[in-house]
Design a protein around this motif. Structure first.
Motif, short mmCIF file in Angstrom:
data_model
loop_
_atom_site.label_atom_id
_atom_site.label_comp_id
_atom_site.label_asym_id
_atom_site.label_seq_id
_atom_site.Cartn_x
_atom_site.Cartn_y
_atom_site.Cartn_z
N ASN A 287 -4.30 -8.21 -4.00
CA ASN A 287 -4.33 -9.25 -3.22
C ASN A 287 -3.04 -9.86 -2.51
O ASN A 287 -1.93 -9.20 -2.94
CB ASN A 287 -5.08 -10.63 -3.56
N ARG A 288 -2.78 -10.86 -1.52
CA ARG A 288 -1.55 -10.96 -1.04
C ARG A 288 -0.29 -11.42 -2.07
O ARG A 288 0.68 -11.02 -2.05
CB ARG A 288 -1.56 -12.15 -0.13
N LYS A 289 -0.81 -12.53 -3.19
CA LYS A 289 0.14 -12.84 -3.94
C LYS A 289 0.71 -11.77 -4.74
O LYS A 289 2.07 -11.44 -4.93
CB LYS A 289 -0.60 -13.88 -5.02
N GLU A 290 -0.11 -10.65 -5.58
CA GLU A 290 0.33 -9.79 -6.28
C GLU A 290 1.20 -8.74 -5.43
O GLU A 290 1.92 -8.22 -5.80
CB GLU A 290 -0.85 -9.19 -6.60
N ALA A 291 0.57 -8.91 -3.91
CA ALA A 291 1.46 -7.73 -3.19
C ALA A 291 2.91 -8.38 -2.85
O ALA A 291 3.76 -7.43 -2.96
CB ALA A 291 1.07 -7.81 -1.70
N VAL A 292 3.08 -9.52 -2.73
CA VAL A 292 4.37 -10.11 -2.56
C VAL A 292 5.22 -10.10 -3.82
O VAL A 292 6.61 -9.38 -3.93
CB VAL A 292 4.41 -11.70 -2.30
N GLU A 293 4.83 -10.23 -4.99
CA GLU A 293 5.26 -9.98 -6.22
C GLU A 293 5.79 -8.46 -6.57
O GLU A 293 6.91 -8.28 -6.64
CB GLU A 293 4.44 -10.22 -7.53
N ARG A 294 4.74 -7.68 -6.44
CA ARG A 294 5.03 -6.17 -6.42
C ARG A 294 6.34 -5.69 -5.69
O ARG A 294 7.10 -5.02 -5.94
CB ARG A 294 3.88 -5.33 -6.26
N PHE A 295 6.22 -6.16 -4.30
CA PHE A 295 7.06 -5.87 -3.19
C PHE A 295 8.42 -6.22 -3.61
O PHE A 295 9.26 -5.49 -3.50
CB PHE A 295 6.70 -6.43 -2.05
N ARG A 296 8.62 -7.41 -4.21
CA ARG A 296 9.88 -7.99 -4.93
C ARG A 296 10.34 -7.06 -5.81
O ARG A 296 11.64 -6.65 -5.89
CB ARG A 296 9.97 -9.20 -5.26
N GLU A 297 9.67 -6.49 -6.97
CA GLU A 297 10.01 -5.86 -8.01
C GLU A 297 10.32 -4.51 -7.70
O GLU A 297 11.28 -3.99 -8.18
CB GLU A 297 9.19 -5.93 -9.18
N HIS A 298 9.42 -3.96 -6.88
CA HIS A 298 9.25 -2.48 -6.83
C HIS A 298 10.31 -2.08 -5.59
O HIS A 298 10.53 -1.02 -5.50
CB HIS A 298 7.82 -2.18 -6.61
N ARG A 299 10.34 -2.93 -4.59
CA ARG A 299 11.30 -2.46 -3.55
C ARG A 299 10.72 -1.25 -2.80
O ARG A 299 11.59 -0.44 -2.74
CB ARG A 299 12.90 -2.55 -3.81
N PRO A 300 9.77 -1.21 -2.55
CA PRO A 300 9.06 0.09 -2.09
C PRO A 300 9.49 0.42 -0.38
O PRO A 300 9.78 -0.58 0.24
CB PRO A 300 7.46 -0.09 -1.65
N GLN A 301 9.78 1.57 -0.23
CA GLN A 301 10.25 2.24 0.94
C GLN A 301 9.13 2.07 1.98
O GLN A 301 8.94 1.73 3.11
CB GLN A 301 10.90 3.68 0.81
N VAL A 302 7.73 2.57 1.39
CA VAL A 302 6.66 2.44 2.44
C VAL A 302 5.38 1.52 1.56
O VAL A 302 5.11 1.75 0.22
CB VAL A 302 6.09 3.87 2.29
N VAL A 303 4.74 0.91 2.40
CA VAL A 303 3.55 0.12 2.02
C VAL A 303 2.35 0.77 2.60
O VAL A 303 2.46 0.85 3.79
CB VAL A 303 3.79 -1.46 2.15
N LEU A 304 1.36 0.88 1.67
CA LEU A 304 -0.13 1.10 2.36
C LEU A 304 -1.03 -0.04 2.36
O LEU A 304 -1.06 -0.56 1.17
CB LEU A 304 -0.82 2.15 1.65
N LEU A 305 -1.47 -0.64 3.31
CA LEU A 305 -2.04 -1.83 3.26
C LEU A 305 -3.32 -2.11 4.11
O LEU A 305 -3.58 -1.46 5.26
CB LEU A 305 -1.20 -2.99 4.12
N ASP A 306 -4.50 -2.45 3.18
CA ASP A 306 -5.83 -2.71 3.71
C ASP A 306 -5.82 -4.08 4.22
O ASP A 306 -5.31 -5.01 3.62
CB ASP A 306 -6.83 -2.37 2.43
N LEU A 307 -6.28 -4.14 5.51
CA LEU A 307 -6.24 -5.53 6.14
C LEU A 307 -7.35 -6.24 5.43
O LEU A 307 -7.16 -7.64 5.55
CB LEU A 307 -6.61 -5.53 7.66
N GLY A 308 -8.62 -5.82 4.80
CA GLY A 308 -9.52 -6.71 4.46
C GLY A 308 -9.34 -7.10 3.07
O GLY A 308 -9.63 -6.55 2.03
N LEU A 309 -8.44 -8.27 2.58
CA LEU A 309 -8.43 -8.46 1.27
C LEU A 309 -8.80 -9.94 0.85
O LEU A 309 -9.12 -10.80 1.80
CB LEU A 309 -6.63 -8.87 1.30
N PRO A 310 -9.11 -10.03 -0.33
CA PRO A 310 -9.64 -11.40 -0.80
C PRO A 310 -8.72 -12.34 -0.74
O PRO A 310 -7.62 -12.39 -0.62
CB PRO A 310 -9.99 -11.16 -2.25
#
Ligand SMILES: Nc1ncnc2c1ncn2[C@@H]1O[C@H](COP(=O)(O)OP(=O)(O)OP(=O)(O)O)[C@@H](O)[C@H]1O
Ligand SMILES: [Mg+2]
Length: 466
Positions: free
Chosen positions: A34-57
């Motif tokens: 979900n969005r909250k997890e996505a932001v957290e993981r993004f901060r920690e993991h610093r990914p170069q690429v993100v795969l995002l499904d638009l239909g999220l809870p």
């Protein structure tokens, strides 16, 4: 080579896992649902690429959460490469997402080969962009070989460095503790014709007196008890490149004689050796103490001083660099903010005023240390004087310090800048000593200065330990 990092955001665990299996061999994968997890993981993991499904809870049937997640990630890093994973039917939404800053899209069901190719392209582009940004950073105005400075005194320093870098004459770099002497030595080397040869630095005050000579000149086997093998000294190690003698004022007198001979003749003798060895090395030296005093007291040889000081490069203390103080503060905030995932932090206006007025006895190093610490410790979105542990202008007014009065110009009229600064320095030193129960090492650390500098400050201000 470390594997590039990617982040998979999809609320369907099965799909997430499948995608992960498809790419785990080549990528370090993090996942979010979900969005909250996505932001957290993004901060920690610093990914170069993100795969995002638009239909999220909580709205898996429309794109509101997906689009909000896209926006949130792009705020954190506007160069993030985000690939939208869309259903067959909603190409339109995918196109909209690209309009909002997504990099590309793939339709379900995923074609693994297509996914791999797209990921490769994204990583390639993101690496290119990173390299480009780095180059730009180094070349940007106000930045010289990674050294920040727009103030005219610093421009003068950069000009000197540019001029002396091409020559082979020694350069003596002067400046208070933490003003960037080592950075300047590095810059001179990097701009020199022998920049691909070694740069060897030695801190004369960090090595015990009886070891300095053999560290610098090396020794022959059997030259003293314990010399079981031959040792090549730092001067020889630096051959063809640059030798940086930091805190040259602490070079013991017998070694000063040997150093002088080396500078005159470009030859050395290892300890216990008879053979003269020719070594071609550019010598840079630095000190934060006034060598003229040391010369008067007979602790430093005048002839060595003149050999080293063919060119003198003097770094101004931070408090004399005008707007550079704020420039540096903002730059450190940005840098440490990024490192700690706190890009949204800013300075409280009062803190900025206090930073501009603070006398910074530990100069750039002290500024850097305090900002680094406050980025980690700050509770709110603003860094305050308390976070920085420097007195605010209001605090100073309470204590009747002249630093609080008006602008710097007013100050010089009202009793002199020097007195004002000393008053504040006295206060800072006393506070640091109080907080650390008179522990000099701890107090020096708190101010971001070395122990010797702290002692000097105490001496200058007539402060005793109790
Ligand atoms: N103009 C500058 N721009 C960016 N960073 C700087 C600048 N000047 C100093 N720094 C940083 O401040 C710290 C101290 O710099 P440096 O070690 O070169 O100072 P120094 O004069 O050798 O200090 P000391 O006398 O304590 O050895 C380093 O972390 C350096 O990266
Ligand atoms: Mg140094």
């Amino acid at each position: 080579m470390t594997k590039p990092r990617i982040l998979i955001i999809d609320d369907d665990e099965e799909i997430r896992t499948q995608m992960k299996w498809a790419v785990a061999a080549e990528y370090q994968v993090a996942m979010a649902g979900n969005r909250k997890e996505a932001v957290e993981r993004f901060r920690e993991h610093r990914p170069q690429v993100v795969l995002l499904d638009l239909g999220l809870p909580p709205n898996p049937n429309d794109t509101t959460e997906g689009m909000a997640t896209l926006a949130a990630l792009l705020t954190l890093d506007r160069s993030a490469k985000i690939i939208i994973i869309s259903g067959q039917s909603d190409r339109e939404n995918a196109v909209r997402a690209i309009g909002a800053g997504a990099y590309d899209f793939l339709s379900k069901p995923l074609d693994v080969e297509q996914l791999r190719q797209l990921l490769q392209r994204c990583v390639f582009v993101s690496e290119l962009e990173r390299e480009y940004r780095q180059l730009q950073d180094e070349e940007r105005p106000g930045m010289f070989e990674g050294i920040l400075g727009s103030n005219e005194k610093m421009e003068e320093v950069f000009k000197t460095v540019g001029q002396v870098a091409k020559a082979t004459a020694p350069v003596l770099i002067l400046g208070e503790s933490g003003t960037g002497k080592e950075m300047i030595a590095n810059a001179i080397h990097r701009r020199s014709p022998f920049k691909n040869k070694p740069f060897v630095a030695i801190n004369c005050n960090a090595i015990p007196e009886n070891l300095i000579e053999s560290e610098l000149f090396g020794y022959e086997k059997g030259s003293f008890t314990g010399a079981n093998t031959q040792k090549i000294g730092l001067i020889e190690t630096a051959a063809g490149g640059t030798l940086f003698l930091d805190e040259i004022g602490d070079l013991p007198p017998p070694v000063q004689v040997k150093m002088l001979r080396f500078l005159q003749e470009k030859r050395i003798q290892r300890v216990g050796g008879r053979q003269e060895i020719e070594v071609d090395v550019r010598v840079l030296a630095a000190t934060h103490v006034d060598l003229t005093d040391a010369i008067k007291d007979g602790r430093f040889r005048e002839d060595l001083y003149f050999r080293l000081a063919v060119v003198v490069c003097k770094l101004p203390p931070l408090r004399e660099r005008g707007d550079d103080i704020i420039l540096l503060a903002q730059d450190f905030l940005k840098r440490f903010g990024k490192q700690n995932g706190r890009e949204n932090l800013s300075f409280d206006p009062q803190a900025l005023k206090a930073i501009a007025r603070h006398p910074w006895p530990g100069n750039v190093r002290e500024l850097q240390n305090r900002i680094q610490r406050s980025v980690i410790m700050a509770d709110g979105r603003r860094i305050t004087c308390e976070d920085l542990e420097i007195p605010s202008i209001a605090d100073l007014a309470d204590k009747g310090s002249p630093m609080a009065a008006g602008t710097a110009v007013d100050l010089s009229l009202a009793g002199g800048l020097k007195e004002a600064r000393e008053a504040l320095e006295r206060e800072l030193v006393n506070q640091a000593l109080e907080r650390t129960d008179g522990n000099i090492s701890a107090a020096a650390k708190e101010l971001g200065v070395s122990r010797p500098t702290f002692y000097e400050l105490m001496n200058k201000l007539g402060i005793t330990k109790d």
